[in-house]
Design a protein around this motif. Structure first.
Motif, PDB file in Angstrom:
ATOM      1  N   PRO A   1       0.817  -1.225   0.000  1.00 12.71           N
ATOM      2  CA  PRO A   1       0.000   0.000   0.000  1.00 12.71           C
ATOM      3  C   PRO A   1       0.846   1.269   0.000  1.00 12.71           C
ATOM      4  O   PRO A   1       0.480   2.263  -0.633  1.00 12.71           O
ATOM      5  CB  PRO A   1      -0.830  -0.128   1.283  1.00 12.71           C
ATOM      6  CG  PRO A   1      -0.891  -1.597   1.537  1.00 12.71           C
ATOM      7  CD  PRO A   1       0.435  -2.128   1.112  1.00 12.71           C
ATOM      8  N   ALA A   2       1.978   1.239   0.688  1.00 11.04           N
ATOM      9  CA  ALA A   2       2.853   2.405   0.703  1.00 11.04           C
ATOM     10  C   ALA A   2       3.533   2.594  -0.648  1.00 11.04           C
ATOM     11  O   ALA A   2       3.734   3.731  -1.098  1.00 11.04           O
ATOM     12  CB  ALA A   2       3.903   2.250   1.803  1.00 11.04           C
ATOM     13  N   VAL A   3       3.909   1.502  -1.290  1.00  7.59           N
ATOM     14  CA  VAL A   3       4.514   1.603  -2.622  1.00  7.59           C
ATOM     15  C   VAL A   3       3.537   2.263  -3.576  1.00  7.59           C
ATOM     16  O   VAL A   3       3.883   3.186  -4.327  1.00  7.59           O
ATOM     17  CB  VAL A   3       4.919   0.205  -3.135  1.00  7.59           C
ATOM     18  CG1 VAL A   3       5.310   0.264  -4.611  1.00  7.59           C
ATOM     19  CG2 VAL A   3       6.066  -0.354  -2.306  1.00  7.59           C
ATOM     20  N   ARG A   4       2.293   1.804  -3.538  1.00  3.48           N
ATOM     21  CA  ARG A   4       1.298   2.360  -4.460  1.00  3.48           C
ATOM     22  C   ARG A   4       1.021   3.832  -4.145  1.00  3.48           C
ATOM     23  O   ARG A   4       0.936   4.674  -5.051  1.00  3.48           O
ATOM     24  CB  ARG A   4       0.016   1.535  -4.375  1.00  3.48           C
ATOM     25  CG  ARG A   4      -1.023   2.043  -5.340  1.00  3.48           C
ATOM     26  CD  ARG A   4      -2.084   1.010  -5.618  1.00  3.48           C
ATOM     27  NE  ARG A   4      -3.090   1.581  -6.503  1.00  3.48           N
ATOM     28  CZ  ARG A   4      -4.084   0.909  -7.044  1.00  3.48           C
ATOM     29  NH1 ARG A   4      -4.190  -0.379  -6.803  1.00  3.48           N
ATOM     30  NH2 ARG A   4      -4.955   1.494  -7.821  1.00  3.48           N
ATOM     31  N   ALA A   5       0.923   4.157  -2.867  1.00  2.18           N
ATOM     32  CA  ALA A   5       0.693   5.548  -2.488  1.00  2.18           C
ATOM     33  C   ALA A   5       1.857   6.436  -2.917  1.00  2.18           C
ATOM     34  O   ALA A   5       1.663   7.574  -3.354  1.00  2.18           O
ATOM     35  CB  ALA A   5       0.479   5.648  -0.978  1.00  2.18           C
TER      36      ALA A   5
END
Length: 969
Positions: free
Chosen positions: A674-678
């Motif tokens: 989720p952090a990568v995508r954000a």
């Protein structure tokens, strides 16, 4: 000392026979007493020249005058609160830096002490974020020799000549000791984490002495590598015809560097431990509310070795026992009174009084006989207290408890386990040292650059929870509440649809360190059981640990830039941690992943322009984890607003994918996805013309933070292309096919725009602007391709473009600067002149040079690669160079003047080793073909979103219980 022939000579080998007689080497050919065949070497009488620091030009000073005024004001403001600013170019250490460093002592993260190649103990970093470079001259090894018949006697400190801080020989202090060693026949040999000092007939021509320094830095060993201890093993060989009584003396001041010995209330205490380990405990009461420290100096008594102690002596005539009297006792008797062990704790020292201790170990050595005497040093400071209040327990307390007296057990275990440590160290180093394809300078420099993981201000804590909130020192499991952040399932929607529900506005200052609550679980994900995903080369030794809980780890950008885990620099240095301590590397990435989804709304003044913003913007990778309250107050760097930097987010995505591919740890991948995508979605705001490519904003919005960029840049643009590819590959592996397709689509448009705007036929221009340096040749222009190749992803460009650009860098940035004997200058005009548009464009960055060399290896240009990297060795580490060994700076100018000693980025030399032996896990990882299209019809669109919800992905991996995020579905 720099000599005139530095740029004309090329030495390929440094055999020990050039420094030590063959006969002496043969005598030490047992029990690891002889130095290794490949090591960094110096004679003890070598000159330790004063290092020259860089200075800004008049034009640069004019450009930075407003920044300088604001920075000076900020430094004064911090000082008024008793804090040191993270960057302070105005304050100079009283001890001028010199070419005197050597291998540091101890493991990682428990405070460090360095030891110069001539024997002095210096560079004290016991309190986090502080470094006192001055040597404590009372801390010495000395030798006393008498032979049967009493005709020959020798007494000398085992350090050459007169050092700073010594007075007249008639004084009652250490000046009265025998400083008789010339150092002409004594040599130092360094192969981190060990070092050998060979005294080849000094001071006694008929006694050969080897001192072997050993610290527990052992890759994949997350227990012993955290221990604050070191061992000194002396091997004595008597080549004379008479029996010799040899007494070795280890003296130690009750000090943590600087003038701390004068603060008072320090206590010394003798002890007799188990298995013959005896010595003195030195209880040090620190100032400014810092936790206390207890040193242990000890030796191991055996059938042939007798250990005695003098618990207290002083350096002035008012002392009950003076340093001069102590030396006289050793000269006469070769030992202290046995009754000294019964003294008990001393009276606390008075302010202004220096309290020292001495441990003696004596033995008879028969003619042509051999003897071994082992000493150990340990320091126990179980708590770490940061200036803004948070307190933690150090990693080693997990195994030794939280008492300062743990130093007693530490020296015992060091003296009983050091042989096993050496076996493990040799097993790790041997394959590289025996690889005949590698240049000799590279082999020992590869290991010696790891000094920074000990001496780079590292902090390694046992728990993610501050110990101040623990019910008792023995119960670190108590949980505390933190800021509550909820992330709804909408987070998987593309671009601007991510929804965050905050129940607090306090920012990222929860006690878990990132302002995220995980329903009672520790905010740091330790992923028990995730070791099943580690590939063979990173996995087997790690499984020695009973638990995957390896704590949390910090290291400084540099001792002059006091910011923890500076991320744009960690991008280069992280190869060392991934190769040697992969679980630490994954936990650092988890810390930054949590930070991505966090916001800290506290107002900050940015000093470059004088404007204001907030400390941490949601979706942006922080520049660092903080200075005075790491994990809780991030982004200590305040020169620029790094939420507008263009390299941090792509670097996060690239590091995460590389680590994910190298370890095969699906639990880690799910945690951070989720952090990568954000992070990727956040960057879309910088694509001003919707061509898929991000643009820079006309200020130094990157790791080169004085080098202005306009429009599309080679450095940030290439990183962005690589991040699109890495995000697509990772999205496919975690099941987010929609996002994989989105990244692929953007990649094609971005690549086309990048090549159209920057490719000039032989390399990529610095940027697409119209400034005087827009066509400069940047050494780091292919940083994205470097990570792409290191991670097993398809190349960003065709082979011709990659090799052409690297050849241009080699021909211009490397070879046109002193014939390739300095490294790669950051910027070079196409006419062959160094780009002097700013301070950083004209510098040679050591870590970037290593990274460029790794990129060359990956492109099949091995000869150019090693010539490029050898420039750093010649200028920084060779005897003819500038003297930067074991303090490699961020960079130097073409005349060798340094900026920022003891810096993180040079660990990038391990990216060269990574390139030479790409892990099998990466070679075997699923490949992404950017030409393949994933067709997602409208009918399957919503299903795709459901399938890629955070909880669904986590359930597939069966590891959601340890996830970074709390999801509400």
């Amino acid at each position: 000392m720099v000599t005139g022939n530095i740029f004309h000579c090329r030495k390929n080998s440094w055999p020990p026979e050039e420094y030590i007689s063959r006969n002496t080497l043969q005598l030490f050919d047992f029990d690891s007493a002889a130095p290794p065949k490949q090591a960094w070497r110096r004679r003890l009488n070598s000159h330790a020249n004063i290092l020259k620091e860089f200075s800004v030009t008049f034009v640069e000073a004019i450009k930075m005058v407003r920044l300088g005024i604001r920075l000076w004001s900020y430094i004064r403001e911090e000082a008024s609160h008793g804090r040191k600013a993270p960057i302070d170019p105005f304050t100079r250490e009283s001890c001028k830096p010199s070419a005197s460093q050597g291998v540091p002592l101890g493991g990682m993260g428990s405070g460090s002490i360095s030891r110069g190649f001539r024997g002095e103990f210096r560079q004290w970093q016991i309190v986090p974020g502080t470094c006192d470079a001055s040597p404590v001259m009372a801390n010495q090894f000395s030798i006393f020799i008498s032979r049967d018949g009493g005709n020959k006697k020798y007494a000398s400190v085992l350090a050459p000549g007169q050092h700073e801080g010594l007075g007249k020989a008639s004084d009652e202090g250490i000046s009265s000791w025998g400083w008789n060693l010339s150092g002409q026949h004594s040599t130092y040999h360094a192969l981190f984490p060990r070092a050998w000092t060979i005294y080849d007939g000094e001071p006694d021509p008929d006694l050969k002495v080897s001192c072997r320094q050993i610290s527990p830095f052992i890759p994949h060993n997350y227990r012993d590598s955290s221990l604050p201890t070191a061992v000194f093993v002396y091997t004595l060989v008597n080549t004379g015809k008479e029996r010799a009584k040899v007494s070795l003396l280890f003296t130690w001041a009750n000090s943590i560097g600087g003038i701390s010995h004068l603060s008072g209330d320090h206590v010394n205490e003798p002890f007799i431990g188990e298995d013959g380990v005896s010595g003195v405990l030195l209880h040090h009461k620190t100032t400014k509310g810092n936790p206390p420290v207890t040193f242990a100096v000890a030796a191991c008594e055996t059938q042939n070795v007798n250990v005695t102690v003098l618990p207290c002596f002083g350096l002035t005539e008012e002392s009950s026992v003076t340093a001069k009297e102590m030396w006289g006792k050793m000269t006469q008797d070769g030992q202290f009174d046995r009754e000294n062990f019964n003294c008990g704790p001393s009276m606390p020292s008075s302010p202004g009084e220096t309290l020292c201790a001495a441990v003696s170990a004596s033995a008879w050595v028969e003619p042509h006989g051999k003897c071994t005497i082992a000493f150990a040093l340990a320091w126990s400071s179980p708590k770490i207290k940061f200036l803004k209040g948070s307190t933690y327990h150090r990693r080693y307390t997990k195994f030794y408890g939280t008492s300062e007296r743990a130093s007693l057990k530490l020296v015992h275990d060091a003296l009983t386990n050091y042989k096993r440590w050496e076996e493990e160290i040799e097993k790790w180093q041997s394959p590289i040292l025996k690889d005949e394809r590698l240049p000799e300078w590279y082999k020992f420099t590869l290991f010696n650059e790891l000094y920074f993981l000990v001496a780079g201000g590292t902090v390694w804590i046992d728990s993610s929870l501050p110990s101040i909130n623990v019910k008792s020192d023995q119960d670190p499991a108590t949980k505390v509440e933190s800021m509550d952040v909820k992330v709804t399932k909408d987070e998987v929607n593309f671009r601007h649809n991510t929804v965050f529900e905050h129940t607090s506005t306090s920012g990222c200052n929860g006690s878990t360190g990132v302002g995220l609550k995980n329903n009672g679980d520790s905010a740091i994900s330790q992923n028990k059981g995730s070791s099943n995903y580690f590939p063979h080369h990173l996995k087997l030794q790690d499984q020695q640990d009973d638990s995957d809980d390896v704590g949390r780890f910090l290291y400084l950008e540099g001792v002059e830039y006091i910011m923890w885990c500076t991320y744009d620099v960690h991008f280069y240095a992280s190869f060392a941690l991934l190769e040697l301590f992969p679980k630490i590397e994954l936990n650092i990435q988890r810390d930054f992943a949590k930070a991505v989804l966090c916001e800290d709304g506290r107002k900050v003044k940015f000093l470059a322009e004088g404007n204001y913003g907030i400390r941490k913007v949601r979706g942006a990778i922080p520049h660092d984890l903080g200075t005075h309250d790491p994990w809780n107050e991030m982004n200590a760097y305040n020169i620029h607003d790094t939420s507008k930097w263009k390299d941090l987010n792509p670097k996060f995505v690239l590091q995460v994918y590389r680590d994910f591919a190298a370890t095969g740890d699906m639990a880690f991948g799910v945690d951070v996805w989720p952090a990568v995508r954000a992070a990727m979605e956040y960057m879309e705001q910088f694509d001003r013309d919707d061509d898929g490519l991000i643009e820079n904003d006309g200020f130094p919005d990157q790791t080169y933070d004085t080098w202005t960029v306009h429009g599309v840049s080679a450095y940030c643009g290439c990183l962005w292309l690589a991040a699109l590819q890495a995000a697509a590959a990772m999205a496919l592996q975690v099941g987010d096919k929609f996002f994989a397709e989105t990244c692929k689509s953007k990649f094609f448009g971005a690549k086309s725009a990048f090549e159209k705007k920057l490719w000039n036929g032989s390399y990529f221009n610095y940027d697409s602007g119209s400034s005087s340096n827009s066509k400069s040749i940047q050494a780091d222009q292919l940083a994205g391709q470097w990570y792409t190749a290191s991670s097993g992803l398809p190349p960003l460009f065709d082979e011709f473009k990659t090799r052409s650009a690297l050849q241009k860098i080699y021909d211009f940035n490397v070879m046109k600067v002193k014939g390739g004997r300095m490294g790669a200058v950051n910027g070079m005009h196409p006419n062959g002149k160094v780009d002097e548009s700013c301070m950083q464009s004209r510098e040679i960055w050591t870590g970037v040079t290593y990274a460029v060399a790794a990129n060359m290896i990956l492109a099949g240009m091995e000869e150019e690669a090693f010539t490029t990297a050898e420039g750093i060795f010649i200028a920084g580490w060779s005897e003819e160079g500038y003297g930067y060994w074991f303090q490699t700076p961020e960079g130097w100018t073409i005349d060798g003047h340094f900026r920022s000693l003891i810096y993180m980025r040079p660990l990038a030399i391990w990216s060269m080793q990574w390139a030479l032996s790409i892990p099998k896990a990466i070679l075997d990882a699923p490949k992404v073909n950017m030409m393949d299209r994933i067709l997602i019809s409208p009918a399957t669109f919503s299903l795709s979103l459901t399938e890629t919800g955070v909880r669904k992905i986590a359930n597939k991996a069966k590891c959601f219980g340890n996830s970074v995020l709390q999801c509400t579905c």
